[in-house]
Design a protein around this motif. Sequence first.
Motif, PDB file in Angstrom:
ATOM      1  N   SER A   1       0.828  -1.202   0.000  1.00 44.09           N
ATOM      2  CA  SER A   1       0.000   0.000   0.000  1.00 44.09           C
ATOM      3  C   SER A   1       0.866   1.257   0.000  1.00 44.09           C
ATOM      4  CB  SER A   1      -0.944  -0.001   1.198  1.00 44.09           C
ATOM      5  OG  SER A   1      -0.203   0.132   2.387  1.00 44.09           O
ATOM      6  N   ASN A   2       2.117   1.130   0.431  1.00 41.50           N
ATOM      7  CA  ASN A   2       3.004   2.286   0.431  1.00 41.50           C
ATOM      8  C   ASN A   2       4.184   2.137  -0.505  1.00 41.50           C
ATOM      9  OD1 ASN A   2       1.931   4.266   2.340  1.00 41.50           O
ATOM     10  ND2 ASN A   2       1.934   2.489   3.693  1.00 41.50           N
TER      11      ASN A   2
ATOM     12  N   LYS B   1      -9.242   6.892   2.442  1.00 41.03           N
ATOM     13  CA  LYS B   1      -9.224   7.119   3.878  1.00 41.03           C
ATOM     14  C   LYS B   1      -9.232   8.620   4.101  1.00 41.03           C
ATOM     15  CE  LYS B   1      -4.228   6.582   4.844  1.00 41.03           C
ATOM     16  NZ  LYS B   1      -3.224   5.635   5.376  1.00 41.03           N
ATOM     17  N   TYR B   2      -9.759   9.010   5.254  1.00 40.27           N
ATOM     18  CA  TYR B   2      -9.753  10.421   5.606  1.00 40.27           C
ATOM     19  C   TYR B   2      -8.467  10.719   6.367  1.00 40.27           C
ATOM     20  CZ  TYR B   2     -14.601  10.629   4.165  1.00 40.27           C
ATOM     21  OH  TYR B   2     -15.743  10.576   3.418  1.00 40.27           O
ATOM     22  N   ILE B   3      -7.771  11.769   5.933  1.00 38.91           N
ATOM     23  CA  ILE B   3      -6.609  12.223   6.687  1.00 38.91           C
ATOM     24  C   ILE B   3      -6.962  13.576   7.282  1.00 38.91           C
ATOM     25  CG2 ILE B   3      -4.850  10.902   5.447  1.00 38.91           C
ATOM     26  CD1 ILE B   3      -4.369  13.304   3.670  1.00 38.91           C
ATOM     27  N   VAL B   4      -6.662  13.724   8.563  1.00 41.32           N
ATOM     28  CA  VAL B   4      -7.099  14.922   9.274  1.00 41.32           C
ATOM     29  C   VAL B   4      -5.897  15.599   9.921  1.00 41.32           C
ATOM     30  CG1 VAL B   4      -8.707  15.850  10.976  1.00 41.32           C
ATOM     31  CG2 VAL B   4      -9.281  13.722   9.759  1.00 41.32           C
ATOM     32  N   TYR B   5      -5.656  16.838   9.530  1.00 44.48           N
ATOM     33  CA  TYR B   5      -4.547  17.624  10.072  1.00 44.48           C
ATOM     34  C   TYR B   5      -5.087  18.561  11.141  1.00 44.48           C
ATOM     35  CZ  TYR B   5      -1.827  16.220   5.920  1.00 44.48           C
ATOM     36  OH  TYR B   5      -1.174  15.507   4.946  1.00 44.48           O
TER      37      TYR B   5
ATOM     38  N   GLN C   1       3.825  12.375   8.649  1.00 42.35           N
ATOM     39  CA  GLN C   1       3.592  11.884   7.288  1.00 42.35           C
ATOM     40  C   GLN C   1       3.543  10.361   7.253  1.00 42.35           C
ATOM     41  OE1 GLN C   1       2.442  14.792   5.891  1.00 42.35           O
ATOM     42  NE2 GLN C   1       3.362  13.986   4.032  1.00 42.35           N
TER      43      GLN C   1
ATOM     44  N   PHE D   1       2.729   8.341   9.704  1.00 44.08           N
ATOM     45  CA  PHE D   1       1.513   7.863  10.366  1.00 44.08           C
ATOM     46  C   PHE D   1       0.312   7.990   9.430  1.00 44.08           C
ATOM     47  CE2 PHE D   1      -1.950   7.833  13.476  1.00 44.08           C
ATOM     48  CZ  PHE D   1      -1.524   6.880  14.387  1.00 44.08           C
ATOM     49  N   LEU D   2       0.176   9.145   8.797  1.00 49.63           N
ATOM     50  CA  LEU D   2      -0.942   9.365   7.872  1.00 49.63           C
ATOM     51  C   LEU D   2      -0.918   8.340   6.745  1.00 49.63           C
ATOM     52  CD1 LEU D   2      -0.922  13.259   7.500  1.00 49.63           C
ATOM     53  CD2 LEU D   2      -2.729  11.889   8.552  1.00 49.63           C
ATOM     54  N   ARG D   3       0.275   8.030   6.259  1.00 50.62           N
ATOM     55  CA  ARG D   3       0.399   7.146   5.106  1.00 50.62           C
ATOM     56  C   ARG D   3       0.268   5.684   5.510  1.00 50.62           C
ATOM     57  NH1 ARG D   3       5.147   9.328   3.042  1.00 50.62           N
ATOM     58  NH2 ARG D   3       6.279   7.706   4.139  1.00 50.62           N
ATOM     59  N   GLU D   4       0.900   5.298   6.613  1.00 51.94           N
ATOM     60  CA  GLU D   4       1.036   3.873   6.902  1.00 51.94           C
ATOM     61  C   GLU D   4      -0.092   3.282   7.730  1.00 51.94           C
ATOM     62  OE1 GLU D   4       5.039   2.761   8.049  1.00 51.94           O
ATOM     63  OE2 GLU D   4       5.874   4.324   6.755  1.00 51.94           O
ATOM     64  N   VAL D   5      -0.842   4.114   8.431  1.00 50.67           N
ATOM     65  CA  VAL D   5      -1.959   3.559   9.199  1.00 50.67           C
ATOM     66  C   VAL D   5      -3.149   3.354   8.265  1.00 50.67           C
ATOM     67  CG1 VAL D   5      -3.659   3.993  11.006  1.00 50.67           C
ATOM     68  CG2 VAL D   5      -1.247   4.520  11.404  1.00 50.67           C
TER      69      VAL D   5
ATOM     70  N   VAL E   1      -7.490   8.964   9.867  1.00 52.29           N
ATOM     71  CA  VAL E   1      -6.180   9.029  10.511  1.00 52.29           C
ATOM     72  C   VAL E   1      -5.899  10.485  10.855  1.00 52.29           C
ATOM     73  CG1 VAL E   1      -3.767   8.368  10.359  1.00 52.29           C
ATOM     74  CG2 VAL E   1      -5.465   7.116   9.028  1.00 52.29           C
ATOM     75  N   TYR E   2      -5.577  10.736  12.118  1.00 52.38           N
ATOM     76  CA  TYR E   2      -5.456  12.096  12.625  1.00 52.38           C
ATOM     77  C   TYR E   2      -4.024  12.450  13.022  1.00 52.38           C
ATOM     78  CZ  TYR E   2     -10.551  11.972  13.294  1.00 52.38           C
ATOM     79  OH  TYR E   2     -11.905  11.872  13.105  1.00 52.38           O
TER      80      TYR E   2
END
Lengths: 418, 418
Positions: free
Chosen positions: A22-23, A407-411, B354, B356-360, B365-366
């Motif tokens: 996935s990465n 997926k949702y990414i939240v900053y 970065q 964490f956002l990518r690999e989880v 993902v927060y």
Amino acid sequence: MDIYDCILEKAKNANRAARTLSNMSTDIKNAALIKMAEELNKNKDDILKANMLDLEDAKSSGKNDAFIDRLTLNENRIESMASGLMKVASLPDPIGEVTRMWKKSNELNIGRVRVPLGTIGIIYEARPNVTVDAAALCVKSGNSVILKGGKEAINSNLAIYNAINKGAIEAGLPAGTIEFINMTERKAVEVLMKLNEYVDVLIPRGGSGLIKSVVENSTVPVIETGIGNCHVYVDSSADLTMAENIVINAKTQRPGVCNAMETLLVHEAVAEKLIPHLTETLSKMGVEIRGCLKTKRLIPDIRLATAEDYAQEFLDLILAVKVVSSLDEALDHIYKYGTKHSEAIITNDYTSSQRFLREVDAAAVYVNASTRFTDGEEFGFGAEIGISTQKLHARGPMGLNELTTIKYIVYGEGQIRE
Amino acid sequence: MDIYDCILEKAKNANRAARTLSNMSTDIKNAALIKMAEELNKNKDDILKANMLDLEDAKSSGKNDAFIDRLTLNENRIESMASGLMKVASLPDPIGEVTRMWKKSNELNIGRVRVPLGTIGIIYEARPNVTVDAAALCVKSGNSVILKGGKEAINSNLAIYNAINKGAIEAGLPAGTIEFINMTERKAVEVLMKLNEYVDVLIPRGGSGLIKSVVENSTVPVIETGIGNCHVYVDSSADLTMAENIVINAKTQRPGVCNAMETLLVHEAVAEKLIPHLTETLSKMGVEIRGCLKTKRLIPDIRLATAEDYAQEFLDLILAVKVVSSLDEALDHIYKYGTKHSEAIITNDYTSSQRFLREVDAAAVYVNASTRFTDGEEFGFGAEIGISTQKLHARGPMGLNELTTIKYIVYGEGQIRE
């Protein structure tokens, strides 16, 4: 090791590989696809030898010509599978695209990013090219794949798998990226259909029996790629030359596929002008016509169409014809008999075109074009893993995007919920 | 009429209504939602009377306080359901949006247009408000809905249904738009789960037992709304005050819901500074701590956490804590125990954020925010039918868009396939 443990292990391997995949960078995935193509070409002889075994079995068990044709490999077909891999390598990588990002009033930035589904199981029948096509699309979209082909192609599929898997591993993809179920027992599929913990989706590719069985027995989510009982409706305002061309194309260009037309609906105002001429041409091309009473009045030498004829996907040079008195009757007929695959209207009337586009519930609805365009390649997706006839997740031709989720990414900056 | 025939008839009605509904104007749908709200308010007394019956049954069969609370209606709660309807009326209509349109080299214009799914079955338990919420979102998105609530709320649900259905019909929605299964037999759900011809999707809402049973037994496609074993990982570079605020919020603001935090992961470099102070605050708030050996060394008066603790969704004031030696160890822990719902990292390190956002792999993902934000309202969708924990079709909070599918509309000028 018994069947259950064996399938479980393969599913675990694939699931583990999915985490790494996935990465994986686009460059590595593309290099792997190219290496897979090379190995396919390099191992042509072994693949053809294995295919001979399958062909002998098929012939001795009396399979028909169409079946033998689908099963047969030759140098050209192997080269074309290899160019398929190269083609997929050249397509844009769907993974990582942020399709939308927005800021909330609490200053949270929320984005939708495209990510792989995870592990995809493909259950298919006797077409060995599916082994390559499915692996290519899954690798490119960052998914691991578990392949379960039909027993009639087991030798061919295994030889193909050995070649492409070697290429994938040598290029640096994790072991387990492409898993192949090298067994022919029914139980293997039964086990696979229940492994929700490790398999994210199953895609059955093949006849309606296979698809029905997977839909009914799988607890893993399924994408149904089903049948197409497609209609062309010729409206009273249609350009009749255009109508003839489209009907001939939709019916005869490749009658054995799901986006081929099965029933012609004709507005009564143009029935007399269209039907005799058109069906004469079709008959010369070997198409058998089965029509309603009004059709039979225009061309007496035909079989009367039954409700079964209207409900059936012939996949053959047979066309059901019905004269209707209005667009509404055409819409009702399609609602009753259609399988929500591809439907076309031939018209020059603005309102009719808009109503047809809006009111027909199908994966693809056409104005003045052949239903045969419902295809990933023709739609511009570059490749296709199948055509979904369900509404969940994906509808119509499925390309690389359809093998992804989000997926949702939240900053944040420390936001908490009040 | 036996159960099978009764459910079949309801499904057919809903399916028929869906055809009309899919082309219903936004104005009529909104007017219906407003009328439904009015009828709800108008019939408050009947609904409260019906609710009393359910509450008496629940009390006499010894249901616990949380259950009684979920089941209880009062004037406020009914008014709040009615304002929910008004709110949905005010949201943009998702139907008809063309999300993309492109031209092929053969001059075909192909568009993706958003259309309703068709008929949606909602299987839920003892929360009567689901009857209103689900109906509202389905109506707005042009879907018909079949409601099957839990037997414990049957009187309340029926009274609510009668009110909102009256509003819907009076406003001009077709009969069958909202179907309600007024029976408590298990067989009713069993029948519904097999009606693939009439039902496009099932959404179970409730406890894990209900969801598991639907996933395992339905042949109709299911959207799984499942459990959330959510983690907050405090990285070595974290702002520890921010970390404390977020952990306290994620654990205690509403511990009984799926986006609440269940396990705290702390980088060893900040464990000593963070854990004693933070857990003291949490303990004062009634949170029980269960930790790893390293945690117990810092705060000896706690129970040692087991693998079960890390795997469990407590939905309660219990927190599992683990000290990890690296981001990788945190990622591995989340991979092993997470349920792919909501995961957060507290960090000030760019690379860690970065990665964490990518690999989880999770629906949300927060970075530096509370997991409690995973919610349709908080994400800006205006409303929510549930939170999908599967990857197919929809992931994370599901609003109106997630109750739609697409169809391809193709504008031609006589194109045929070569």
